[in-house]
Design an enzyme around this catalytic site. Structure first.
Site, short mmCIF file in Angstrom:
data_model
loop_
_atom_site.label_atom_id
_atom_site.label_comp_id
_atom_site.label_asym_id
_atom_site.label_seq_id
_atom_site.Cartn_x
_atom_site.Cartn_y
_atom_site.Cartn_z
N ASP A 295 0.79 -1.22 0.00
CA ASP A 295 0.00 0.00 0.00
C ASP A 295 0.82 1.28 0.00
OD1 ASP A 295 -2.50 -1.35 0.06
OD2 ASP A 295 -2.17 -1.80 2.17
N TYR B 278 -9.76 -1.58 3.71
CA TYR B 278 -9.10 -1.46 5.01
C TYR B 278 -8.85 -0.01 5.38
CZ TYR B 278 -7.84 -6.09 6.83
OH TYR B 278 -7.87 -7.33 7.41
#
Length: 675
Positions: A308, A392
């Site tokens: 990420d 998330y």
């Protein structure tokens, strides 16, 4: 309230202002052919070298203010990295980075979803599942990695892997994660913004392709509990910190607060004031990379391995924080100044939150002989940001304590990444049912924190410290007849803290060992405390997990930093990211594995520690529909850095002006008669 923006930086490490970002792009566009179809992936401060900063700190010249710019020329399929001097209005460097794919821009996320939803083959796949209104769908563009791209798709193209979910309505506020369109995988060429392949493995059950239940978690959708009373944090005299621009001071701590689109929050020049002198501890600290590999063999989920930081620019995915929600009490905020794909400034207000928290007892001593009682409350400073990465949400908290320790914490929350299974199907260990016909695959989260340590201005050395047992027995005499403490253990109880210097990169590749109490200590051999011990800080692991993937897996090749919990390298200006500058679609091997293959010397060096914090996530129904925050951290503690406890002078509650001490008046932490 967010800070005012000023075009002129107060310090060489201050992030670029909106004016500087737009000026940098204008300078580049005026001198070089960028192309109308190109995307400006990022514009951020090209941080001055350590030598330039040291000269500035000594009263020398202000370093040249520079911006680093990454451009993706989609028409030519090229990635360009440029450096622009804002002081000289000049392009200093222009590099075509061969074969590199920069991180995916938010604008590409949006366009990718629109492109997929216009594709007739994708629409037909949904219609085969009984979906008549395909506008209800949402598409999450995942990074493609490297190994799990279909063989007939050209991996040299700039790709995204679209996963589809079905919202209950077309309302933009509805989320569709409870209804994954399992089996449909859409590969998109982001340079041309066109679908190159739709793969349909079929639904888990032809007659029942979607899990039967929706998801509800918003306030209006839930019968809320009514037995919770108010809890207010009040600081009537204001906070204890001092903030000037990006400079922060609190309870002896000094630091500068920075930001990059790639890493999000960055902390510079962390030091602690001791007897009027600010002593250095860390030059630069950030979360430098992530890896989230999924462990299932299922063809619909096994490809998942989001990086990420490097693939998505986690700073670009940060959210604007809210008083009373993300932070509580008296707040200070810093904005994050970033850029759009068109090279314009994009200001995210309140991206970084600063506040104080009560955190229980700092220290306490009660003496039954004298009847005295001393108690100190522990307060900590919190510097934090939150990133929403698809399903998330990640909360990054940097805690600074009054005993001169630091805790680095990550909280994982949001929504599990899920897929559908048939009515009678059980994932059996590779995943767990979180709701009927809804599978949460097993996975891990790894966060690599880059800590450019500089204890007492270095150079530093690194030691492993762990418990060492001593064999039981009285036969521990040296040739002179004296007892050898390392072999003499007549009672069988002896053990000691074994310290071993880690003098090279290979020696410093370590896993945690909580059974031995293992930690790592950075020392400055040239500085000692009054006991003659070298000053230092130790890294104390908390909860962690070993990477479960195979050594020859694509995950391990691309995210090699997950192999060890600790790495150490000598500082190099160009070694910033543990999986290399451009991990998106990279086959692997870059970053820490490549650098440390040389097994460079670590003695007497400017050291960089890279700590990998791992989380194992075996999903459960209690994770659904929203994952309660899962909390993981590690700590940095002074060791022989001070002459005595730096927390000894923290006042008791009754001695803090304006502090209420309910119940016992002044008896809390003071010598007083019983009520």
């Amino acid at each position: 309230m967010a800070l005012e923006h000023t075009p002129a930086a107060e310090h060489p490490l201050d992030p670029l202002s909106p004016d500087e970002i737009e000026s940098a792009y204008e300078i580049l566009a005026a001198e070089r052919e960028i192309g109308d179809s190109s995307l400006c992936i990022k514009i951020e401060l090209a941080e001055p070298t350590k030598d330039a900063l040291a000269a500035y700190d000594d009263g020398g010249d202000v370093p040249d203010r520079r911006a680093r710019i990454v451009i993706r020329d989609g028409e030519e399929r090229k990635t360009i990295e440029a450096v622009v001097s804002l002081d000289e209005d000049d392009v200093l460097d222009w590099e075509h980075v061969e074969g590199a794919q920069p991180s995916i821009a938010i604008e590409e996320f949006v366009a990718c979803e629109e492109t997929v939803k216009e594709n007739e083959e994708w629409q037909a796949a949904l219609e085969r599942r009984g979906v008549e209104d395909t506008d209800r769908a949402m598409v999450d563009p995942w990074s493609v990695g490297h190994e799990f791209v279909p063989e007939d798709v050209d991996r040299s193209k700039r790709l995204a892997h679209g996963l589809t979910f079905l919202r209950p309505s077309e309302d933009a506020g509805d989320e569709g994660y409870a209804k994954p369109v399992t089996g449909v995988h859409t590969f998109v060429d982001l340079d041309r913004m066109e679908v190159v392949k739709v793969v349909d493995y079929g639904p888990p059950d032809e007659d029942d392709p979607f899990p039967p239940e929706g998801m509800a978690y918003r306030e209006d959708d839930i019968d809320l509990r009514e037995d919770l009373t108010a809890y207010n944090v009040d600081q009537p005299d204001g906070p204890s910190w001092s903030v000037e621009g990006q400079k922060l001071e609190w309870q002896g701590w000094h630091m500068r607060v920075g930001w990059t689109q790639r890493e999000g929050l960055v902390l510079h020049d962390i030091g602690y004031e001791d007897d009027g002198e600010v002593r250095s501890i860390i030059d630069r600290a950030s979360c430098a990379e992530m890896s989230v590999p999924y462990g299932t063999t299922d063809i619909n989920d096994r490809f998942k391995n989001a990086m990420d930081v490097g693939e998505y620019n986690i700073g670009r995915l940060a959210k604007s924080l809210t008083n009373g929600c993300d932070c509580l009490g008296h707040m200070h905020y810093w904005d994050a100044v970033m850029n759009t794909a068109g090279g314009e400034a994009n200001v995210l207000e309140n991206a970084i939150c600063l506040h104080e928290e009560d955190n229980g007892t700092l220290w306490e001593r009660s003496d039954w002989r004298t009847g005295t009682d001393e108690v100190r409350r522990r307060r900590r400073l919190v510097v934090s940001f939150v990133a929403a990465v698809g399903n998330y949400d990640y909360i990054f908290n940097w805690y600074f304590y009054q005993d001169a320790s630091i805790e680095v914490e990550v909280r994982l929350t949001g929504i599990d990444s899920v897929s559908a299974v048939g009515p009678d199907e059980d994932p059996s260990g590779y995943g767990e049912l979180v709701a009927p016909q809804l599978n949460g695959p097993i996975h891990q989260h790894f966060f690599n924190f880059r800590l450019d340590v500089n204890v007492d201005d270095g150079p530093n050395e690194l030691y492993r410290v762990e418990n060492q047992q001593v064999p039981a027995g009285p036969d521990g005499l040296d040739p002179m007849g004296n007892a050898d403490d390392r072999t003499h253990n007549p009672g069988g109880n002896a053990f000691y803290a074994d310290r071993e210097k880690l003098a090279s990169e290979e020696a410093a590749k370590e896993l945690i060992d909580p059974l031995k109490g293992r930690y790592w200590q950075v020392v400055n051999p040239g500085e000692t405390n009054r006991l003659g011990k070298p000053t230092g800080y130790r890294l104390m692991p908390g909860g962690n997990v070993e990477a479960a993937v195979q050594d020859d897996s694509s995950v391990m090749k691309r995210s090699g930093f997950i192999r060890y919990h600790l790495w150490a390298t000598p500082f190099r200006e160009d070694e910033r990211y543990p999986s290399g500058r451009y991990p998106n679609q990279h086959p692997g091997g870059a970053g820490l594995p490549a650098w440390t293959a040389a097994d460079r010397n670590l003695e007497g060096e400017d050291l960089v520690l890279w700590y990998t914090l791992g989380v194992n996530h075996v999903t459960r129904p209690e994770d659904w529909p929203i994952l309660p925050a899962q909390v993981y951290s590690f700590k940095l503690q002074p060791t022989n850095f001070f002459e005595e406890s730096p927390a000894i002078d923290v006042p008791p509650q009754h001695a803090i002006e304006g502090q209420d001490v309910p119940g016992h008046g002044e008896s809390c932490g003071a010598d007083a008669d019983d009520d």
